[in-house]
Scaffold this motif. Structure first.
Motif, short mmCIF file in Angstrom:
data_model
loop_
_atom_site.label_atom_id
_atom_site.label_comp_id
_atom_site.label_asym_id
_atom_site.label_seq_id
_atom_site.Cartn_x
_atom_site.Cartn_y
_atom_site.Cartn_z
N PRO A 63 20.70 74.90 17.43
CA PRO A 63 21.16 75.82 16.40
C PRO A 63 22.44 75.36 15.71
CG PRO A 63 21.57 76.73 18.59
CD PRO A 63 20.72 75.51 18.78
N HIS A 64 23.29 74.65 16.42
CA HIS A 64 24.53 74.17 15.80
C HIS A 64 24.24 73.05 14.81
CE1 HIS A 64 26.70 76.66 18.61
NE2 HIS A 64 26.07 76.08 19.63
N CYS A 65 23.24 72.22 15.12
CA CYS A 65 22.82 71.18 14.17
C CYS A 65 22.25 71.82 12.91
CB CYS A 65 21.77 70.27 14.80
SG CYS A 65 22.32 69.42 16.32
N TYR A 66 21.47 72.89 13.09
CA TYR A 66 20.88 73.61 11.96
C TYR A 66 21.96 74.22 11.09
CZ TYR A 66 18.02 77.14 9.54
OH TYR A 66 17.40 77.93 8.60
N ALA A 67 22.96 74.82 11.72
CA ALA A 67 24.04 75.44 10.97
C ALA A 67 24.88 74.42 10.22
CB ALA A 67 24.92 76.26 11.91
N PHE A 68 25.01 73.23 10.80
CA PHE A 68 25.85 72.18 10.22
C PHE A 68 25.16 71.44 9.08
CE2 PHE A 68 28.21 67.97 11.13
CZ PHE A 68 29.27 68.32 10.30
N PRO A 179 25.62 68.58 17.59
CA PRO A 179 25.71 67.39 16.75
C PRO A 179 27.00 66.61 17.01
CG PRO A 179 26.39 69.31 15.49
CD PRO A 179 25.88 69.81 16.82
N VAL A 180 26.91 65.31 16.84
CA VAL A 180 28.08 64.44 16.95
C VAL A 180 27.93 63.33 15.91
CG1 VAL A 180 27.10 62.93 18.72
CG2 VAL A 180 29.56 63.17 18.55
N LEU A 181 29.05 62.93 15.34
CA LEU A 181 29.06 61.90 14.31
C LEU A 181 29.82 60.68 14.80
CD1 LEU A 181 27.68 63.09 11.75
CD2 LEU A 181 29.08 64.84 12.88
N VAL A 182 29.28 59.50 14.50
CA VAL A 182 29.96 58.24 14.81
C VAL A 182 30.29 57.54 13.50
CG1 VAL A 182 29.79 55.99 15.91
CG2 VAL A 182 28.87 58.02 17.06
N PRO A 191 31.96 68.99 15.13
CA PRO A 191 32.62 70.27 14.86
C PRO A 191 33.39 70.80 16.05
CG PRO A 191 30.44 70.26 13.88
CD PRO A 191 30.55 68.99 14.70
N SER A 192 32.86 70.65 17.26
CA SER A 192 33.57 71.16 18.43
C SER A 192 34.83 70.36 18.72
CB SER A 192 32.66 71.16 19.66
OG SER A 192 32.19 69.86 19.95
N GLN A 208 33.13 73.31 11.38
CA GLN A 208 32.35 72.37 10.59
C GLN A 208 33.21 71.75 9.49
OE1 GLN A 208 29.18 74.85 9.20
NE2 GLN A 208 28.16 74.97 11.19
N GLN A 209 34.00 72.58 8.80
CA GLN A 209 34.85 72.07 7.75
C GLN A 209 35.90 71.11 8.30
OE1 GLN A 209 34.33 72.55 4.55
NE2 GLN A 209 36.05 71.24 4.01
#
Length: 231
Positions: A63-68, A179-182, A191-192, A208-209
């Motif tokens: 759900p966090h990936c969906y929201a992001f 989600p995590v970004l590299v 986001p966390s 997220q922002q």
């Protein structure tokens, strides 16, 4: 109290409120390693030339990936040719495997831009589980994808290689949540992680922002410090 003094006090109070409101954004815009992002112990090679590689590790069920997703998609669009954006659907057990295979099948068929958001919506707005192969095949057919071609790609050796590659990337980048970004094979944020620098109780949208602001800073850092010269 004179009218002039009242006006000065009023303006001062507005400035103070504005400073408080903008503080979380200012903090997130100047991240430091360990606060907002992590520096990976072993930088990974990238093949994107002068452009900065950005990889999102995500899962359709998340759900966090969906929201992001809407915020992230807008960020990627804003970057234009500044970055090369890639997605990796994580491995997360037997129930998630059909969703992972769905992602890589759409990608292999060149259908991902058209159907990526539709898969998210199917799971989170329509509450479809997509946790078995047949459920995925039925969804694909109902959405206008040739069922036979989809199944052939879904079961192909090439798709197995994509799944192995996803697991290898998760290990290389030490991905344990999403989600995590590299960024540029060197830095990890989410986001966390970015939101940890915000006031306690900040909304998910604020986190997220904050993550997008950290990503902006890391893309700029990657351009300023190419790997050959990075310390």
């Amino acid at each position: 109290m004179t009218p002039r003094l009242r006006r000065r006090l009023f303006c001062a109070s507005l400035c103070g409120l504005a400073a408080v409101a903008l503080l979380p954004l200012a903090v997130a815009a100047e991240p430091k390693a360990g606060a907002g992002y992590l520096t990976l112990p072993s930088p990974q090679p990238t093949d994107t030339g002068n452009k900065v590689e950005v990889i999102e590790f995500f899962a359709y069920y998340c759900p966090h990936c969906y929201a992001f997703e809407p915020q992230l998609a807008a960020w990627v669009k804003k970057q234009g040719g500044n970055v090369v954006f890639k997605r990796v659907h994580v491995s997360a057990g037997d129930n998630v495997l059909p969703q992972q295979r769905l992602f890589y099948t759409l990608d292999a068929m060149g259908l991902l831009p058209q159907y990526h958001q539709k898969v998210f919506d199917a799971m989170h707005a329509l509450h479809l589980r997509l946790s078995t192969d047949e459920q995925v095949f039925d969804w694909a057919a109902k959405n206008g994808i040739d069922r036979a071609k989809f199944i052939d790609t879904y079961n192909s050796f090439g798709l197995q290689a994509r799944l192995r590659r996803a697991s290898s990337l998760m290990d290389a980048y030490q991905v344990e949540f999403w989600p995590v970004l590299v960024i540029d094979g060197r830095w990890q944020t989410s986001p966390s992680q970015a939101g940890a620098r915000l006031p306690q109780g900040s909304s998910e949208a604020a986190e997220q922002q904050a993550a997008l602001q950290v990503m902006d800073a890391l893309v700029a850092k990657a351009k300023a410090q190419p790997k050959a010269r990075a310390q």
